[in-house]
Design a protein around this motif. Structure first.
Motif: not given
Length: 255
Positions: A29-33, A45-52, A78-85
């Motif tokens: 969800r955070a990566l999609t945003a 650090e930025e992604l962790a904060a966005a994801a809580g 973009e790669y992480l969005v694909y990988q997690i999806s």
């Protein structure tokens, strides 16, 4: 496009812990945003904060995916969005049936987030004959008598139960017997399922009760802090009254 009946997510076979799996949608969800804002890279650090979550936990979670990022650059969004999806099985089609088209079931049917995340509402099913044929979110409601055929025709492996509590177990048994192996349960009851069937329960009243607990605890802490402040103020006032013109009054005055 592949369907949910023939392809399962790879997470179990790769040994990813359930706690990590539960956090993957938060990261997605955070990566999609970030992707929607055309952000190319993000630090842990930025992604962790966005994801809580904390960044150490995030890096550990991503290590299970084989994704470690680049020092000084971060993670490719973009790669992480694909990988997690891909890990969550969202790169394929998951036909879903919703059983119980009352207020909650209708709201779920109208939820636009399913399609954008790889879930296609294949059918809406209800036990009320008066509901049969009525369109909800553009999909005609079908009667529960046809449940097994609907599941077979659409290759459904995920079912959503939004019925009253008393009907939920019977619906669950029929879904499982028809080949459904994953169930999202909104009914206020615990379902019994055989091995190999996954159930996720969503109970809004329980979540509210947990919030009420935290509110009560916060109120208790505030009351305790106020009481402590009063005691401290009274102690300070008492000390002031014991001071004479030349400072503190000695405990025993000289003769």
């Amino acid at each position: 496009m592949a369907t949910g009946r023939t392809h399962r997510p790879a997470t179990r076979s790769r040994g990813i812990p359930e706690a990590t799996v539960a956090r993957l949608p938060l990261y997605l969800r955070a990566l999609t945003a970030l992707s929607e804002r055309s952000v190319p890279t993000v630090s842990s650090e930025e992604l962790a904060a966005a994801a809580g979550v904390n960044s150490a936990k995030l890096r550990k979670d991503f290590s299970y995916l084989g994704s470690y990022g680049t020092r000084g650059v971060g993670y490719d969004v973009e790669y992480l969005v694909y990988q997690i999806s891909r890990e969550l099985g969202l790169t394929q089609d998951w036909p879903v049936v919703i059983v119980g088209i009352g207020n909650l079931g209708a709201a779920l049917a109208n939820y636009g987030g399913f399609a954008s995340r790889g879930f296609r509402v294949a059918a809406l099913i209800d036990a009320d004959p008066a509901m049969a044929g009525k369109p909800v979110a553009g999909i005609p409601v079908q009667h529960t008598d046809d449940l097994e055929k609907i599941i077979d025709d659409n290759g459904v492996s995920i079912g959503v139960i939004a019925t009253p509590a008393g009907a939920a177990q019977q619906v669950c048994d029929r879904l499982v017997a028809a080949g459904v192996t994953s169930i999202l349960n909104f009914a206020p009851t615990v379902l019994t399922v055989p091995d190999g069937v996954d159930v996720r329960k969503v109970d809004l009243s329980i979540e509210l009760q947990i919030l009420a607990f935290h509110e009560q605890r916060k109120a208790g802490e505030e009351a305790a802090n106020e009481a402590a402040a009063v005691v401290e103020a009274e102690a300070a006032a008492s000390k002031e009254t014991r001071k004479g013109p030349d400072g503190d009054v000695p405990a025993v005055m000289p003769a």
